[in-house]
Design a protein around this motif. Structure first.
Motif, PDB file in Angstrom:
ATOM      1  N   PRO A   3       0.858  -1.130   0.786  1.00  0.00           N
ATOM      2  CA  PRO A   3      -0.208  -0.172  -0.023  1.00  0.00           C
ATOM      3  C   PRO A   3       1.233   0.600  -0.161  1.00  0.00           C
ATOM      4  CG  PRO A   3      -0.007  -0.966   2.166  1.00  0.00           C
ATOM      5  CD  PRO A   3       0.185  -1.672   1.064  1.00  0.00           C
ATOM      6  N   GLY A   4       1.722   0.996   0.826  1.00  0.00           N
ATOM      7  CA  GLY A   4       2.981   2.583   0.459  1.00  0.00           C
ATOM      8  C   GLY A   4       3.470   2.763  -0.497  1.00  0.00           C
ATOM      9  N   SER A   5       3.388   2.108  -1.653  1.00  0.00           N
ATOM     10  CA  SER A   5       3.753   1.981  -3.016  1.00  0.00           C
ATOM     11  C   SER A   5       2.939   3.197  -3.584  1.00  0.00           C
ATOM     12  CB  SER A   5       4.271   1.714  -4.123  1.00  0.00           C
ATOM     13  OG  SER A   5       5.224   0.041  -3.116  1.00  0.00           O
ATOM     14  N   PHE A   6       1.406   2.856  -3.322  1.00  0.00           N
ATOM     15  CA  PHE A   6       0.421   3.668  -3.642  1.00  0.00           C
ATOM     16  C   PHE A   6       0.965   5.369  -3.341  1.00  0.00           C
ATOM     17  CE2 PHE A   6      -3.205   6.005  -3.780  1.00  0.00           C
ATOM     18  CZ  PHE A   6      -3.413   5.950  -4.713  1.00  0.00           C
ATOM     19  N   ILE A   7       0.944   5.224  -1.964  1.00  0.00           N
ATOM     20  CA  ILE A   7       0.899   6.388  -1.723  1.00  0.00           C
ATOM     21  C   ILE A   7       2.815   7.410  -2.688  1.00  0.00           C
ATOM     22  CG2 ILE A   7       1.982   8.405  -0.322  1.00  0.00           C
ATOM     23  CD1 ILE A   7      -0.898   7.175   0.040  1.00  0.00           C
ATOM     24  N   GLU A   8       4.276   6.446  -2.806  1.00  0.00           N
ATOM     25  CA  GLU A   8       5.391   6.520  -2.645  1.00  0.00           C
ATOM     26  C   GLU A   8       5.376   6.345  -4.504  1.00  0.00           C
ATOM     27  OE1 GLU A   8       7.306   3.893  -1.224  1.00  0.00           O
ATOM     28  OE2 GLU A   8       6.913   4.888   1.033  1.00  0.00           O
ATOM     29  N   ARG A   9       4.604   5.969  -5.173  1.00  0.00           N
ATOM     30  CA  ARG A   9       4.713   5.873  -6.597  1.00  0.00           C
ATOM     31  C   ARG A   9       3.704   6.099  -7.467  1.00  0.00           C
ATOM     32  NH1 ARG A   9       5.147   1.312  -9.096  1.00  0.00           N
ATOM     33  NH2 ARG A   9       7.329   2.602 -10.705  1.00  0.00           N
ATOM     34  N   THR A  10       2.411   6.182  -6.843  1.00  0.00           N
ATOM     35  CA  THR A  10       1.840   6.164  -7.668  1.00  0.00           C
ATOM     36  C   THR A  10       0.796   7.386  -8.210  1.00  0.00           C
ATOM     37  OG1 THR A  10       0.874   3.832  -7.499  1.00  0.00           O
ATOM     38  CG2 THR A  10      -0.999   5.221  -8.162  1.00  0.00           C
ATOM     39  N   VAL A  11       0.486   7.985  -6.676  1.00  0.00           N
ATOM     40  CA  VAL A  11       0.262   9.055  -6.368  1.00  0.00           C
ATOM     41  C   VAL A  11       1.046  10.560  -7.370  1.00  0.00           C
ATOM     42  CG1 VAL A  11      -0.114  10.940  -4.737  1.00  0.00           C
ATOM     43  CG2 VAL A  11      -0.914   8.827  -4.198  1.00  0.00           C
ATOM     44  N   PRO A  12       2.279  10.983  -6.809  1.00  0.00           N
ATOM     45  CA  PRO A  12       3.296  11.398  -7.623  1.00  0.00           C
ATOM     46  C   PRO A  12       2.605  11.376  -9.348  1.00  0.00           C
ATOM     47  CG  PRO A  12       4.647  10.289  -6.376  1.00  0.00           C
ATOM     48  CD  PRO A  12       3.168   9.801  -6.524  1.00  0.00           C
ATOM     49  N   TYR A  13       2.750  10.214  -9.891  1.00  0.00           N
ATOM     50  CA  TYR A  13       2.281  10.190 -10.887  1.00  0.00           C
ATOM     51  C   TYR A  13       0.993  10.929 -11.455  1.00  0.00           C
ATOM     52  CZ  TYR A  13       0.907   8.212 -15.922  1.00  0.00           C
ATOM     53  OH  TYR A  13       1.152   7.660 -17.007  1.00  0.00           O
ATOM     54  N   ILE A  14       0.109  10.531 -10.827  1.00  0.00           N
ATOM     55  CA  ILE A  14      -1.348  10.926 -10.499  1.00  0.00           C
ATOM     56  C   ILE A  14      -1.710  12.747 -11.307  1.00  0.00           C
ATOM     57  CG2 ILE A  14      -3.700  10.979 -10.326  1.00  0.00           C
ATOM     58  CD1 ILE A  14      -3.473   8.173  -8.753  1.00  0.00           C
ATOM     59  N   LEU A  15      -0.540  13.357 -10.671  1.00  0.00           N
ATOM     60  CA  LEU A  15      -0.714  14.555  -9.781  1.00  0.00           C
ATOM     61  C   LEU A  15       0.626  14.999 -11.133  1.00  0.00           C
ATOM     62  CD1 LEU A  15       0.107  14.984  -5.718  1.00  0.00           C
ATOM     63  CD2 LEU A  15      -2.067  15.353  -7.785  1.00  0.00           C
ATOM     64  N   SER A  16       1.189  13.967 -11.954  1.00  0.00           N
ATOM     65  CA  SER A  16       1.840  14.396 -13.558  1.00  0.00           C
ATOM     66  C   SER A  16       0.917  15.385 -14.142  1.00  0.00           C
ATOM     67  CB  SER A  16       2.845  13.885 -13.616  1.00  0.00           C
ATOM     68  OG  SER A  16       2.514  12.900 -13.427  1.00  0.00           O
ATOM     69  N   THR A  17       1.653  15.655 -14.910  1.00  0.00           N
ATOM     70  CA  THR A  17       0.602  15.740 -15.969  1.00  0.00           C
ATOM     71  C   THR A  17       1.706  15.146 -17.706  1.00  0.00           C
ATOM     72  OG1 THR A  17      -0.177  18.283 -15.200  1.00  0.00           O
ATOM     73  CG2 THR A  17      -0.276  18.218 -18.175  1.00  0.00           C
ATOM     74  N   ARG A  18       0.213  14.420 -18.013  1.00  0.00           N
ATOM     75  CA  ARG A  18       1.598  14.010 -19.394  1.00  0.00           C
ATOM     76  C   ARG A  18       0.575  14.530 -20.932  1.00  0.00           C
ATOM     77  NH1 ARG A  18      -2.500   8.691 -18.011  1.00  0.00           N
ATOM     78  NH2 ARG A  18      -4.614   8.816 -20.254  1.00  0.00           N
ATOM     79  N   ASP A  19       1.821  14.476 -22.040  1.00  0.00           N
ATOM     80  CA  ASP A  19       0.967  15.340 -22.523  1.00  0.00           C
ATOM     81  C   ASP A  19       0.088  14.733 -24.135  1.00  0.00           C
ATOM     82  OD1 ASP A  19       3.379  13.553 -23.461  1.00  0.00           O
ATOM     83  OD2 ASP A  19       4.180  15.100 -24.314  1.00  0.00           O
ATOM     84  N   TYR A  20      -0.315  12.897 -23.469  1.00  0.00           N
ATOM     85  CA  TYR A  20      -0.889  12.524 -24.243  1.00  0.00           C
ATOM     86  C   TYR A  20      -2.418  11.566 -23.922  1.00  0.00           C
ATOM     87  CZ  TYR A  20       1.465   7.989 -20.877  1.00  0.00           C
ATOM     88  OH  TYR A  20       1.166   8.659 -19.489  1.00  0.00           O
ATOM     89  N   PHE A  21      -2.730  11.539 -24.825  1.00  0.00           N
ATOM     90  CA  PHE A  21      -3.954  11.008 -24.052  1.00  0.00           C
ATOM     91  C   PHE A  21      -4.688  12.105 -23.018  1.00  0.00           C
ATOM     92  CE2 PHE A  21      -2.644   7.082 -25.743  1.00  0.00           C
ATOM     93  CZ  PHE A  21      -4.102   7.068 -27.157  1.00  0.00           C
ATOM     94  N   ASN A  22      -4.844  13.968 -23.547  1.00  0.00           N
ATOM     95  CA  ASN A  22      -4.712  14.565 -22.104  1.00  0.00           C
ATOM     96  C   ASN A  22      -5.255  15.741 -23.051  1.00  0.00           C
ATOM     97  OD1 ASN A  22      -5.041  16.144 -20.028  1.00  0.00           O
ATOM     98  ND2 ASN A  22      -3.159  16.352 -19.779  1.00  0.00           N
ATOM     99  N   SER A  23      -6.537  16.166 -22.287  1.00  0.00           N
ATOM    100  CA  SER A  23      -7.033  17.180 -23.548  1.00  0.00           C
ATOM    101  C   SER A  23      -7.815  17.741 -23.295  1.00  0.00           C
ATOM    102  CB  SER A  23      -8.879  16.698 -24.161  1.00  0.00           C
ATOM    103  OG  SER A  23      -9.215  15.369 -25.044  1.00  0.00           O
ATOM    104  N   SER A  24      -6.916  18.517 -21.762  1.00  0.00           N
ATOM    105  CA  SER A  24      -7.157  19.740 -20.724  1.00  0.00           C
ATOM    106  C   SER A  24      -6.003  20.588 -21.295  1.00  0.00           C
ATOM    107  CB  SER A  24      -6.823  18.950 -19.469  1.00  0.00           C
ATOM    108  OG  SER A  24      -5.004  18.870 -19.361  1.00  0.00           O
ATOM    109  N   ILE A  25      -6.128  21.700 -20.853  1.00  0.00           N
ATOM    110  CA  ILE A  25      -5.482  22.939 -21.850  1.00  0.00           C
ATOM    111  C   ILE A  25      -3.739  22.805 -21.502  1.00  0.00           C
ATOM    112  CG2 ILE A  25      -4.786  25.415 -21.174  1.00  0.00           C
ATOM    113  CD1 ILE A  25      -7.809  25.902 -20.522  1.00  0.00           C
ATOM    114  N   LEU A  26      -3.184  22.023 -20.547  1.00  0.00           N
ATOM    115  CA  LEU A  26      -2.083  21.880 -19.676  1.00  0.00           C
ATOM    116  C   LEU A  26      -1.351  21.009 -20.534  1.00  0.00           C
ATOM    117  CD1 LEU A  26       0.006  22.567 -17.919  1.00  0.00           C
ATOM    118  CD2 LEU A  26      -0.922  21.307 -16.005  1.00  0.00           C
ATOM    119  N   GLY A  27      -2.167  19.960 -20.606  1.00  0.00           N
ATOM    120  CA  GLY A  27      -1.554  18.722 -21.499  1.00  0.00           C
ATOM    121  C   GLY A  27      -1.666  18.876 -22.683  1.00  0.00           C
ATOM    122  N   ASN A  28      -2.688  19.571 -23.750  1.00  0.00           N
ATOM    123  CA  ASN A  28      -3.000  20.113 -25.156  1.00  0.00           C
ATOM    124  C   ASN A  28      -1.445  21.671 -24.993  1.00  0.00           C
ATOM    125  OD1 ASN A  28      -3.733  17.951 -27.177  1.00  0.00           O
ATOM    126  ND2 ASN A  28      -6.167  19.224 -25.879  1.00  0.00           N
TER     127      ASN A  28
END
Length: 432
Positions: free
Chosen positions: A242-267
């Motif tokens: 469960p700790g890996s969810f906080i340490e690895r997954t949450v930072p990825y969720i909070l990051s911005t990706r430039d693919y399959f992302n229609s937000s202003i930031l992503g595009n």
């Protein structure tokens, strides 16, 4: 017994043949529309669910989910994904893994088909409850029209083809709005539980918690936070890492990706826009959303709770898709309650710019062009972003000009609806 069987068969044959016989009286417009829309709606559901969804496509959202629930069952690590590739990743918290754990006890194909089935049923139930929320009967034209409209959109089609859980999220949203509007204290608890179950899996509907907060419906907030808390507390010791969810997954969720992302930031990142311009656009559309929410709260919350709640939900969700770090096209299906508000006489989307925006994020039309590939790719990648953006502009402009007109006429105390509009309390013919 044999005679009764023959009688039943004859009766069934008579009812079937009656469909094709000349009518003894002219059919009503509603009857004709139902005869047209129900076959189209049923076949669209069949095609999306049984044909397209079972065929699958290049993206498979269910694969990571199945791997996670199998690992959960076996006591293996779950949150050990390689985020350097662009394939779908498993991002649900331990509580979501626990909620979906039963799918790990079926073979992969059976598990996937049941997942598709549950989401299809959830979408159909959401359509039914939406129709009832807007005071239409289940036998009216509204139900087949809504089902057909839903299953012709890119949002629903992609949800089923990619095998995502958005159908269940939509049902949770509709139940949340319906029970909040019910007004009874017991239904507030249920409203919070409905949205809380969606938050166990992912936070897509978290912006909607502003509605019970503004409406002072504290019971809904209690269960909305309590349900995911309980699931995660129970799932935490049952999960291998469960700790890996906080340490690895949450930072990825909070990051911005430039693919399959229609937000202003992503595009914006994808097209290389300067960060100051991206920030300016995000602030601008956040301001439009806030302005719309203020006008809706001030002039509709008590006068027209249904319009206030469904329109505010649409503004909140659209703004979150556009302004935050991730907005995927099939999130748009959460805007169905807002789009359904077009049946209300004082709806803010009874105009062509609103439906041009809705076309942008609901259409399945593809804009890739062989002769002009750069233009085609731009239109294809930006149609959803432009649709969300235009929708926020339209909502704010309609409300603001209503406000200006009411102010110039000196009737702000009576609300900002034009005088010719039917007040909400007089809508006794909506469900006819």
């Amino acid at each position: 017994m044999y005679g009764a069987h023959v009688t039943a068969v004859d009766a069934a044959r008579t009812r079937l043949l009656k469909v094709f016989r000349p009518r003894t009286s002219p059919p009503s417009v509603a009857m004709v529309l139902r005869s047209v829309l129900w076959p189209l709606a049923i076949m669209s559901v069949f095609h999306r669910t049984y044909v397209l969804a079972t065929n699958g496509y290049i993206t498979d959202d269910f694969g990571p989910v199945y791997r996670a629930v199998i690992n959960f069952k076996m006591g293996w690590d779950i949150y050990n994904e390689n985020f350097n590739h662009v394939d779908p990743h498993y991002l649900y918290p331990p509580g979501g893994t626990l909620l979906l754990a039963p799918f790990g006890y079926l073979p992969v194909d059976a598990s996937r088909y049941w997942f598709i089935t549950f989401n299809t049923v959830a979408i159909l139930l959401a359509a039914y409850f939406l129709v009832r929320l807007f005071k239409f009967s289940a036998s009216s034209v509204a139900l087949p029209a809504l089902i057909l409209g839903m299953f012709l959109t890119e949002s629903v089609t992609s949800t089923l083809v990619y095998t995502n859980i958005n159908g269940c999220i939509l049902l949770g949203e509709v139940l949340f709005l319906m029970w909040l509007l019910d007004g009874r204290h017991s239904r507030e608890w249920l409203a919070g539980a409905a949205v809380g179950l969606t938050l166990v899996v992912k936070p897509s509907l978290a912006p909607l918690l502003l509605l019970p907060l503004l409406n002072r419906q504290w019971r809904a907030l209690a269960t909305a936070f309590g349900v995911p808390l309980v699931f995660n507390v129970v799932a935490w010791p049952l999960t291998s890492d469960p700790g890996s969810f906080i340490e690895r997954t949450v930072p990825y969720i909070l990051s911005t990706r430039d693919y399959f992302n229609s937000s202003i930031l992503g595009n914006g990142i994808y097209y290389g826009l300067p960060m100051w311009l991206i920030l300016l656009l995000r602030v601008l559309f956040a301001a439009l959303a806030i302005g719309s929410l203020v006008l809706l709260y001030r002039y509709y919350r008590t006068r027209d709770p249904l319009l206030w709640m469904v329109t505010s939900s649409g503004v909140l969700l659209t703004a979150s898709y556009l302004v935050l770090s991730l907005g995927q096209g099939y999130y748009s299906m959460m805007l169905f309650p807002f789009v359904m508000s077009v049946v209300l006489p004082n709806s803010v989307i009874r105009n062509w710019p609103a439906w041009l925006a809705i076309y942008g994020f609901f259409t399945m039309d593809r804009f890739l062009m062989w002769h002009w590939p750069t233009t085609g790719r731009f239109l294809e990648y930006m149609k959803i972003t432009y649709g969300w953006s235009l929708l926020l502009i339209v909502v704010f402009c309609v409300l603001y000009f209503r406000y200006l007109d009411a102010k110039s006429d000196g009737r702000l105390e009576q609300g900002i609806d034009p005088p010719w509009m039917t007040p909400a309390k007089e809508r006794d013919s909506v469900g006819a």
